[in-house]
Design a protein around this motif. Sequence first.
Motif, short mmCIF file in Angstrom:
data_model
loop_
_atom_site.label_atom_id
_atom_site.label_comp_id
_atom_site.label_asym_id
_atom_site.label_seq_id
_atom_site.Cartn_x
_atom_site.Cartn_y
_atom_site.Cartn_z
N VAL A 195 40.05 43.60 37.68
CA VAL A 195 41.50 43.56 37.83
C VAL A 195 41.97 44.98 38.05
O VAL A 195 41.65 45.88 37.28
CB VAL A 195 42.19 42.96 36.58
N ILE A 196 42.72 45.19 39.14
CA ILE A 196 43.21 46.50 39.49
C ILE A 196 44.73 46.44 39.50
O ILE A 196 45.31 45.54 40.11
CB ILE A 196 42.69 46.90 40.88
N THR A 197 45.37 47.37 38.81
CA THR A 197 46.84 47.41 38.85
C THR A 197 47.27 48.33 39.98
O THR A 197 46.67 49.36 40.22
CB THR A 197 47.44 47.88 37.52
N THR A 198 48.31 47.92 40.68
CA THR A 198 48.82 48.68 41.81
C THR A 198 50.33 48.67 41.78
O THR A 198 50.95 47.78 41.20
CB THR A 198 48.29 48.09 43.14
N GLY A 199 50.94 49.66 42.39
CA GLY A 199 52.39 49.76 42.41
C GLY A 199 53.05 48.70 43.25
O GLY A 199 54.06 48.13 42.89
N GLU A 200 52.47 48.39 44.40
CA GLU A 200 53.05 47.42 45.31
C GLU A 200 51.96 46.86 46.20
O GLU A 200 51.10 47.59 46.67
CB GLU A 200 54.13 48.09 46.16
N LEU A 201 52.02 45.56 46.45
CA LEU A 201 51.06 44.92 47.34
C LEU A 201 51.58 44.98 48.77
O LEU A 201 52.78 44.84 49.01
CB LEU A 201 50.83 43.47 46.93
N PRO A 202 50.67 45.19 49.74
CA PRO A 202 51.10 45.29 51.13
C PRO A 202 51.57 43.94 51.68
O PRO A 202 50.91 42.92 51.48
CB PRO A 202 49.85 45.77 51.87
N ARG A 203 52.73 43.94 52.32
CA ARG A 203 53.30 42.72 52.89
C ARG A 203 53.78 43.00 54.31
O ARG A 203 54.15 44.11 54.64
CB ARG A 203 54.45 42.20 52.04
N SER A 204 53.78 41.95 55.13
CA SER A 204 54.29 42.07 56.50
C SER A 204 55.81 42.05 56.49
O SER A 204 56.44 41.85 55.45
CB SER A 204 53.76 40.90 57.35
N ALA A 258 47.33 39.55 44.20
CA ALA A 258 46.50 39.14 45.34
C ALA A 258 45.08 39.02 44.82
O ALA A 258 44.60 39.89 44.09
CB ALA A 258 46.57 40.16 46.46
N VAL A 259 44.42 37.95 45.16
CA VAL A 259 43.04 37.74 44.72
C VAL A 259 42.17 37.67 45.97
O VAL A 259 42.44 36.91 46.89
CB VAL A 259 42.90 36.44 43.90
N VAL A 260 41.15 38.52 45.99
CA VAL A 260 40.25 38.58 47.13
C VAL A 260 38.81 38.48 46.65
O VAL A 260 38.51 38.72 45.48
CB VAL A 260 40.45 39.89 47.94
N ALA A 261 37.92 38.14 47.57
CA ALA A 261 36.49 38.09 47.28
C ALA A 261 35.84 39.32 47.89
O ALA A 261 35.99 39.59 49.08
CB ALA A 261 35.87 36.82 47.86
N ASN A 262 35.15 40.08 47.07
CA ASN A 262 34.41 41.25 47.53
C ASN A 262 32.93 40.93 47.57
O ASN A 262 32.44 40.15 46.74
CB ASN A 262 34.62 42.43 46.59
N PRO A 263 32.19 41.53 48.49
CA PRO A 263 30.74 41.32 48.51
C PRO A 263 30.10 41.76 47.19
O PRO A 263 30.53 42.73 46.58
CB PRO A 263 30.26 42.21 49.65
N ASP A 264 29.13 41.01 46.75
CA ASP A 264 28.41 41.33 45.51
C ASP A 264 26.92 41.13 45.77
O ASP A 264 26.53 40.08 46.29
CB ASP A 264 28.90 40.40 44.39
N PRO A 265 26.08 42.11 45.43
CA PRO A 265 24.65 41.99 45.72
C PRO A 265 23.96 40.86 44.96
O PRO A 265 23.00 40.27 45.47
CB PRO A 265 24.08 43.35 45.32
N GLN A 266 24.44 40.52 43.79
CA GLN A 266 23.80 39.48 42.99
C GLN A 266 24.35 38.09 43.27
O GLN A 266 23.61 37.13 43.40
CB GLN A 266 23.95 39.78 41.50
N VAL A 323 46.90 43.52 40.94
CA VAL A 323 48.08 43.06 40.21
C VAL A 323 49.18 44.12 40.20
O VAL A 323 48.92 45.30 39.98
CB VAL A 323 47.69 42.73 38.74
N THR A 324 50.41 43.67 40.44
CA THR A 324 51.59 44.50 40.25
C THR A 324 52.27 43.98 38.99
O THR A 324 52.56 42.79 38.89
CB THR A 324 52.56 44.39 41.45
N THR A 325 52.51 44.87 38.04
CA THR A 325 53.12 44.44 36.78
C THR A 325 54.64 44.47 36.85
O THR A 325 55.22 45.11 37.72
CB THR A 325 52.64 45.33 35.61
N MET A 326 55.26 43.75 35.93
CA MET A 326 56.73 43.66 35.89
C MET A 326 57.38 45.03 35.70
O MET A 326 58.34 45.37 36.36
CB MET A 326 57.20 42.73 34.77
N ASP A 327 56.83 45.82 34.80
CA ASP A 327 57.45 47.11 34.48
C ASP A 327 56.74 48.30 35.11
O ASP A 327 57.07 49.44 34.84
CB ASP A 327 57.54 47.29 32.97
N GLY A 328 55.72 48.03 35.94
CA GLY A 328 55.00 49.11 36.59
C GLY A 328 53.99 49.80 35.70
O GLY A 328 53.35 50.76 36.10
#
Length: 83
Positions: free
Chosen positions: A57-66, A10-18, A27-32
């Motif tokens: 880039v942040i690795t995470t176990g699972e992305l939230p889905r509906s 998932a790619v999101v835009a975060n506020p940045d002061p500059q 990112v969720t990786t193939m092998d965790g």
Amino acid sequence: MTHECVADVAVVANPDPQWEEQVVASVTTMDGEDFDVSGLRNHKADKLVCYKHTQAVITTGELPRSDSDILLKHSQPSEVATA
């Protein structure tokens, strides 16, 4: 665009002061396991214009889905908000 180590992203835009916003990928990786972030950046470097490159880039176990399997970008892990 795909990468052999990435299962989901998932790619999101975060506020940045500059720059007003910075691009952050969760990112969720193939092998965790963690993977080489610079390898991912190099993989896409010639495919994207420079202002679309991820700043974090942040690795995470699972992305939230509906229930209908739609990615919930606004429910990303708290690490994304502070990246």
